[in-house]
Design an enzyme around this catalytic site. Structure first.
Site, PDB file in Angstrom:
ATOM      1  N   ARG A 163       0.922  -0.994   0.024  1.00  0.00           N
ATOM      2  CA  ARG A 163      -0.122   0.053  -0.154  1.00  0.00           C
ATOM      3  C   ARG A 163       0.890   1.143   0.005  1.00  0.00           C
ATOM      4  O   ARG A 163       0.299   2.171  -0.580  1.00  0.00           O
ATOM      5  CB  ARG A 163      -0.947   0.156   1.097  1.00  0.00           C
ATOM      6  CG  ARG A 163      -2.219  -0.610   0.816  1.00  0.00           C
ATOM      7  CD  ARG A 163      -2.903  -0.940   2.186  1.00  0.00           C
ATOM      8  NE  ARG A 163      -3.761  -2.131   2.189  1.00  0.00           N
ATOM      9  CZ  ARG A 163      -4.460  -2.531   1.345  1.00  0.00           C
ATOM     10  NH1 ARG A 163      -5.166  -1.690   0.662  1.00  0.00           N
ATOM     11  NH2 ARG A 163      -5.114  -3.634   1.532  1.00  0.00           N
TER      12      ARG A 163
ATOM     13  N   GLN B  60      -3.792 -10.365   7.149  1.00  0.00           N
ATOM     14  CA  GLN B  60      -4.165  -9.422   5.898  1.00  0.00           C
ATOM     15  C   GLN B  60      -3.169  -9.885   4.841  1.00  0.00           C
ATOM     16  O   GLN B  60      -3.319  -9.178   3.501  1.00  0.00           O
ATOM     17  CB  GLN B  60      -4.026  -7.980   6.111  1.00  0.00           C
ATOM     18  CG  GLN B  60      -5.415  -7.695   6.981  1.00  0.00           C
ATOM     19  CD  GLN B  60      -5.308  -5.996   7.327  1.00  0.00           C
ATOM     20  OE1 GLN B  60      -4.574  -5.676   8.238  1.00  0.00           O
ATOM     21  NE2 GLN B  60      -6.146  -5.411   6.567  1.00  0.00           N
TER      22      GLN B  60
ATOM     23  N   ILE C 175      -0.265 -11.697   2.101  1.00  0.00           N
ATOM     24  CA  ILE C 175      -0.579 -12.888   1.293  1.00  0.00           C
ATOM     25  C   ILE C 175       0.715 -13.653   1.054  1.00  0.00           C
ATOM     26  O   ILE C 175       0.703 -14.550   0.120  1.00  0.00           O
ATOM     27  CB  ILE C 175      -1.073 -12.458  -0.185  1.00  0.00           C
ATOM     28  CG1 ILE C 175      -0.014 -11.161  -0.507  1.00  0.00           C
ATOM     29  CG2 ILE C 175      -2.521 -11.618   0.086  1.00  0.00           C
ATOM     30  CD1 ILE C 175       0.050 -10.724  -2.109  1.00  0.00           C
TER      31      ILE C 175
ATOM     32  N   HIS D 251      -6.900 -11.920   2.703  1.00  0.00           N
ATOM     33  CA  HIS D 251      -6.633 -11.836   1.080  1.00  0.00           C
ATOM     34  C   HIS D 251      -6.055 -12.710   0.258  1.00  0.00           C
ATOM     35  O   HIS D 251      -5.483 -12.613  -0.673  1.00  0.00           O
ATOM     36  CB  HIS D 251      -5.855 -10.455   1.141  1.00  0.00           C
ATOM     37  CG  HIS D 251      -6.456  -9.401   1.799  1.00  0.00           C
ATOM     38  ND1 HIS D 251      -5.791  -8.266   2.436  1.00  0.00           N
ATOM     39  CD2 HIS D 251      -7.749  -8.857   1.984  1.00  0.00           C
ATOM     40  CE1 HIS D 251      -6.810  -7.301   2.891  1.00  0.00           C
ATOM     41  NE2 HIS D 251      -8.022  -7.805   2.719  1.00  0.00           N
TER      42      HIS D 251
ATOM     43  N   SER E 147      -2.653  -0.558  10.341  1.00  0.00           N
ATOM     44  CA  SER E 147      -3.117   0.756  11.011  1.00  0.00           C
ATOM     45  C   SER E 147      -4.643   0.723  10.936  1.00  0.00           C
ATOM     46  O   SER E 147      -5.279   1.782  11.355  1.00  0.00           O
ATOM     47  CB  SER E 147      -2.699   1.840   9.991  1.00  0.00           C
ATOM     48  OG  SER E 147      -3.288   1.456   8.649  1.00  0.00           O
TER      49      SER E 147
ATOM     50  N   ASN F  50       1.642  -1.513  16.956  1.00  0.00           N
ATOM     51  CA  ASN F  50       1.764  -0.769  15.709  1.00  0.00           C
ATOM     52  C   ASN F  50       2.815   0.566  15.904  1.00  0.00           C
ATOM     53  O   ASN F  50       2.810   1.200  16.705  1.00  0.00           O
ATOM     54  CB  ASN F  50       0.459  -0.493  15.318  1.00  0.00           C
ATOM     55  CG  ASN F  50       0.599  -0.040  13.652  1.00  0.00           C
ATOM     56  OD1 ASN F  50       1.062  -1.071  12.909  1.00  0.00           O
ATOM     57  ND2 ASN F  50       0.266   0.919  13.107  1.00  0.00           N
TER      58      ASN F  50
END
Ligand code: ZN
Length: 246
Positions: A36, A101, A103, A119, A192, A214
């Site tokens: 991202r 999340q 992969i 995902h 996040s 985090n």
């Protein structure tokens, strides 16, 4: 730091049910970038936003671009201290499952068995024509040809990951929801929590302790609800927790 780690170790030790929910930050210490954060992908002399390259609409027209991206980012990587700690906790009966999340399949590589991959997993390929599935390792062409094809029907293959514009797997979502709803301790790390469905999943938690790991603040609701917030790198924190537990 030390007392936070002791607190977390104590909760893991005494909790009747612990669930781990992780995002990109869990794998960055293994050398996998947070996709991202990427600017985009250079294809046919222009930079295309990654969200477009990784969308089902774009894939149906330019699967070769998708595979180019895949070969560029899919490097040999190893599980890190967080993956190893979570696998050890599961085998010690101290962790119900991992929800991720990511992969990259690194949790399974480290030895975790109960993993909900929101995902999908890019170590697995699917035929877009006949639906057959193959481990990536069985298709060396994936690293050689523009678009690898199905050994059975010669249809185009795709990684078994959820593309933008596609729905998440319902069985995976309901498994994750159920695990979170039953958890007494929920550890959320390396995310996040702003991206769907991460933020929404937390709403199902009604246990005793919510722990956030985090580097930066997460979405405001989660930070306010957290019983403990740890800002150190995820792998480093888990290695410290395992020391505390041993
Ligand atoms: Zn096929």
């Amino acid at each position: 730091m030390t007392s936070d780690i002791s607190t977390l170790a104590n909760w893991i030790h005494t909790s009747p049910s612990t669930v781990f929910f992780g995002g990109a930050g869990v794998s960055t210490e293994s050398g996998i970038p947070d996709f991202r954060g990427a600017n985009g992908f250079y294809f046919q002399e222009r930079t295309i936003p990654l969200e477009q390259v990784l969308s089902i609409d774009f894939f149906s027209v330019h699967p070769e671009a998708y595979w180019e991206w895949f070969r560029e980012v899919h490097k040999p990587v190893e599980p890190n201290g967080a993956h190893r700690a979570l696998a050890a906790l599961e085998s010690d009966g101290l962790l119900d499952c991992v929800i991720t999340q990511n992969i990259d399949g690194l949790h399974q590589r480290a030895g975790s068995n109960q993993v909900w991959e929101l995902h999908g997993n890019w170590e697995h390929l699917l035929c877009t024509a006949c639906g057959a599935g193959y481990p990536l390792s069985a298709i060396p062409e994936a690293f050689e040809e523009l678009v690898p094809t199905c050994p059975r029907c010669h249809g185009q293959l795709r990684p078994d990951i959820v593309m933008y514009g596609e729905a998440l797997n319902e069985e995976v979502i309901s498994g994750a929801v159920q695990a979170i709803a039953q958890a007494d301790l929920l550890i959320v790390a390396g995310t996040s929590l702003v991206v769907y469905p991460a933020a929404g999943l937390l709403n199902y938690f009604s246990g005793s302790h919510l722990v956030l790991m985090n580097a930066t603040p997460t979405n405001a609701d989660a930070d306010a609800d957290a019983d403990l917030i740890i800002r150190d790198p995820v792998a480093q924190s888990f290695e410290a927790v395992m020391k505390e537990l041993s």
